[in-house]
Design a protein around this motif. Structure first.
Motif: not given
Length: 74
Positions: A33-46
């Motif tokens: 069901r997930i079509s888009k996912l955006f994750v950051t850690r300490e302002d870095m895209v992970v």
């Protein structure tokens, strides 16, 4: 629907934004069901998924974050 939040893993804060639907799709993560996912850690895209992987998990904490999000939204 879009959902946003944070997850604390081993003292690090992961901020996420996820677009998910009620029904599974061929374009979703693992055809879910997930079509888009955006994750950051300490302002870095992970992690970045937009109907396909642009940025994949490169460490154990990020993999755990992904597992949590897939379990919750996929």
């Amino acid at each position: 629907m879009w959902s946003e939040g944070t997850i604390l893993i081993r003292g690090k804060v992961y901020r996420y934004s996820v677009k998910h639907y009620e029904l599974s799709s061929d374009y979703g993560i693992n055809r879910g069901r997930i079509s888009k996912l955006f994750v950051t850690r300490e302002d870095m895209v992970v992690l970045n998924y937009d109907r396909g992987w642009d940025t994949v998990a490169e460490d154990e904490g990020t993999e755990l974050c992904l597992a949590i999000l897939v379990k919750k939204y996929n």
